[in-house]
Design a protein around this motif. Structure first.
Motif, short mmCIF file in Angstrom:
data_model
loop_
_atom_site.label_atom_id
_atom_site.label_comp_id
_atom_site.label_asym_id
_atom_site.label_seq_id
_atom_site.Cartn_x
_atom_site.Cartn_y
_atom_site.Cartn_z
N UNK A 1 20.02 11.44 -15.22
CA UNK A 1 19.81 10.06 -15.63
C UNK A 1 18.62 9.48 -14.86
N UNK A 2 17.83 8.68 -15.53
CA UNK A 2 16.67 8.07 -14.88
C UNK A 2 17.10 6.75 -14.25
N UNK A 3 16.84 6.61 -12.95
CA UNK A 3 17.17 5.39 -12.23
C UNK A 3 15.99 4.44 -12.29
N UNK A 4 16.25 3.23 -12.77
CA UNK A 4 15.20 2.23 -12.93
C UNK A 4 15.02 1.42 -11.66
N UNK A 5 16.13 0.97 -11.07
CA UNK A 5 16.08 0.10 -9.88
C UNK A 5 17.25 0.38 -8.97
N UNK A 6 17.01 0.37 -7.67
CA UNK A 6 18.06 0.44 -6.66
C UNK A 6 18.23 -0.94 -6.03
N UNK A 7 19.48 -1.39 -5.93
CA UNK A 7 19.79 -2.64 -5.23
C UNK A 7 20.74 -2.33 -4.08
N UNK A 8 20.52 -2.94 -2.95
CA UNK A 8 21.35 -2.61 -1.80
C UNK A 8 21.64 -3.85 -0.95
N UNK A 9 22.81 -3.83 -0.35
CA UNK A 9 23.20 -4.87 0.61
C UNK A 9 23.19 -4.20 1.98
N UNK A 10 22.22 -4.54 2.83
CA UNK A 10 21.96 -3.76 4.05
C UNK A 10 23.11 -3.70 5.04
N UNK A 11 24.00 -4.67 5.00
CA UNK A 11 25.12 -4.66 5.95
C UNK A 11 26.10 -3.53 5.67
N UNK A 12 26.06 -2.95 4.46
CA UNK A 12 27.03 -1.93 4.07
C UNK A 12 26.44 -0.52 3.95
N UNK A 13 25.14 -0.39 4.17
CA UNK A 13 24.54 0.94 4.01
C UNK A 13 23.56 1.21 5.15
N UNK A 14 23.59 2.42 5.66
CA UNK A 14 22.69 2.77 6.77
C UNK A 14 21.28 2.99 6.24
N UNK A 15 20.31 2.83 7.13
CA UNK A 15 18.91 3.03 6.74
C UNK A 15 18.65 4.47 6.31
N UNK A 16 19.33 5.40 6.95
CA UNK A 16 19.16 6.82 6.61
C UNK A 16 19.57 7.08 5.17
N UNK A 17 20.76 6.58 4.79
CA UNK A 17 21.22 6.76 3.41
C UNK A 17 20.32 6.01 2.45
N UNK A 18 19.92 4.83 2.84
CA UNK A 18 19.09 4.03 1.96
C UNK A 18 17.77 4.72 1.66
N UNK A 19 17.17 5.38 2.66
CA UNK A 19 15.90 6.09 2.45
C UNK A 19 16.05 7.15 1.36
N UNK A 20 17.20 7.82 1.33
CA UNK A 20 17.45 8.86 0.33
C UNK A 20 17.43 8.27 -1.07
N UNK A 21 18.06 7.12 -1.23
CA UNK A 21 18.21 6.54 -2.56
C UNK A 21 17.00 5.72 -2.99
N UNK A 22 16.29 5.14 -2.04
CA UNK A 22 15.12 4.32 -2.40
C UNK A 22 14.06 5.14 -3.11
N UNK A 23 14.03 6.45 -2.81
CA UNK A 23 13.03 7.32 -3.44
C UNK A 23 13.36 7.65 -4.89
N UNK A 24 14.55 7.29 -5.34
CA UNK A 24 14.97 7.62 -6.70
C UNK A 24 14.33 6.71 -7.75
N UNK A 25 13.91 5.52 -7.32
CA UNK A 25 13.45 4.53 -8.29
C UNK A 25 12.15 3.89 -7.82
N UNK A 26 11.39 3.40 -8.79
CA UNK A 26 10.14 2.71 -8.45
C UNK A 26 10.44 1.37 -7.78
N UNK A 27 11.58 0.78 -8.12
CA UNK A 27 11.93 -0.54 -7.59
C UNK A 27 13.13 -0.45 -6.67
N UNK A 28 13.04 -1.12 -5.53
CA UNK A 28 14.15 -1.17 -4.58
C UNK A 28 14.27 -2.61 -4.09
N UNK A 29 15.46 -3.20 -4.24
CA UNK A 29 15.63 -4.62 -3.95
C UNK A 29 16.78 -4.82 -2.98
N UNK A 30 16.50 -5.54 -1.90
CA UNK A 30 17.57 -5.94 -0.98
C UNK A 30 18.23 -7.20 -1.53
#
Length: 265
Positions: free
Chosen positions: A48-77
């Motif tokens: 599946x093609x990921x269009x956008x990643x949205x994340x709430x930083x209090x619930x996700x570590x930066x390490x995990x977030x780096x993995x997922x941010x690369x999946x989409x052109x857009x990443x929104x806190x």
């Protein structure tokens, strides 16, 4: 510059709420929401093609977030309020994705095996049952799941959640009963219908050849067109007071009998 959205009144967030709540919006836009790390991982695995990643930083570590941010052109806190507005659960590790839906027409099915095993469900309505059917098909490594006369769209958040992401790991097609019957017959796939009428015990049949196991709803069973075109109607012997069981339980029994006969290949 990192993009941030803190208001639930933001126009884009309002669009995402519509995607979450309304099948019409999902169909019109070709987009849907995925919630949770496991589900997003399975969607990526299912191409599946990921269009956008949205994340709430209090619930996700930066390490995990780096993995997922690369999946989409857009990443929104997003803020806690926005995350809670979009999420169904409060235990999904602070991650959401907007993904592009796939085409699920019957003629797009491709079987890797020359001896396919297919689960067909006619007109299932409850997302929980659909999710359980998809989990069963995944567990059995079925070649495809086909939903005849669908009543609920596949990207309903409750189906994604109840299937624990198996909506992304199965090859799925939808269509009318007439079209699906014609497709199965054109591929020389035996049709075994779970039904009370003119049935034999399921374990008496040979499921080692190309096989479609067809189940209907508990309330109405299968339509006449399935019964008319069945290779054989089959039944699970009931020893209690009632004459039916949950559709996903019945499907599990039947699919794994097929797997047993095939030595779990």
């Amino acid at each position: 510059m990192k993009k941030q959205i803190s208001s639930v009144q933001n126009t884009y967030i309002k669009q995402l709420v519509q995607l979450k709540d309304k099948a019409r919006e999902r169909k019109k836009s070709g987009l849907f929401l995925i919630e949770g790390i496991r589900e997003i991982n399975l969607a990526v695995k299912g191409n599946y093609k990921i269009d956008t990643i949205l994340y709430y930083p209090d619930l996700i570590s930066e390490t995990k977030l780096d993995t997922f941010s690369n999946l989409a052109a857009n990443s929104i806190e997003v803020s806690k309020d926005v995350y809670e507005k979009l999420a169904y659960r409060d235990t999904t590790e602070g991650l959401l994705a907007v993904a592009k839906s796939k085409n699920h027409t019957i003629n797009d099915l491709i079987f890797q095996s020359k001896n396919p095993l297919i689960l067909v469900a006619e007109a299932p309505e409850k997302p929980g049952n659909i999710g359980a059917l998809l989990r069963t098909a995944d567990a059995a490594n079925a070649d495809a799941v086909i939903i005849a006369n669908p009543k609920t769209d596949l990207y309903n958040p409750n189906i994604i959640r109840s299937s624990v992401g198996c909506v992304f790991t199965n090859q799925i097609a939808t269509g009318s009963t007439d079209d699906i019957v014609a497709f199965l017959k054109s591929k020389n796939i035996n049709i075994y219908c779970a039904a009370l009428q003119a049935s034999v015990n399921y374990h008496t049949q040979d499921f080692t050849k190309p096989t479609a196991i067809v189940v209907g709803t508990e309330a109405t069973g299968l339509s006449d067109n399935w019964l008319k075109h069945a290779t054989q109607n089959i039944i699970i012997p009931m020893q209690g007071e009632i004459d039916s069981m949950n559709v996903s339980v019945a499907a599990g029994i039947l699919i794994f009998e097929c797997k047993r006969q095939r030595n779990f290949n």
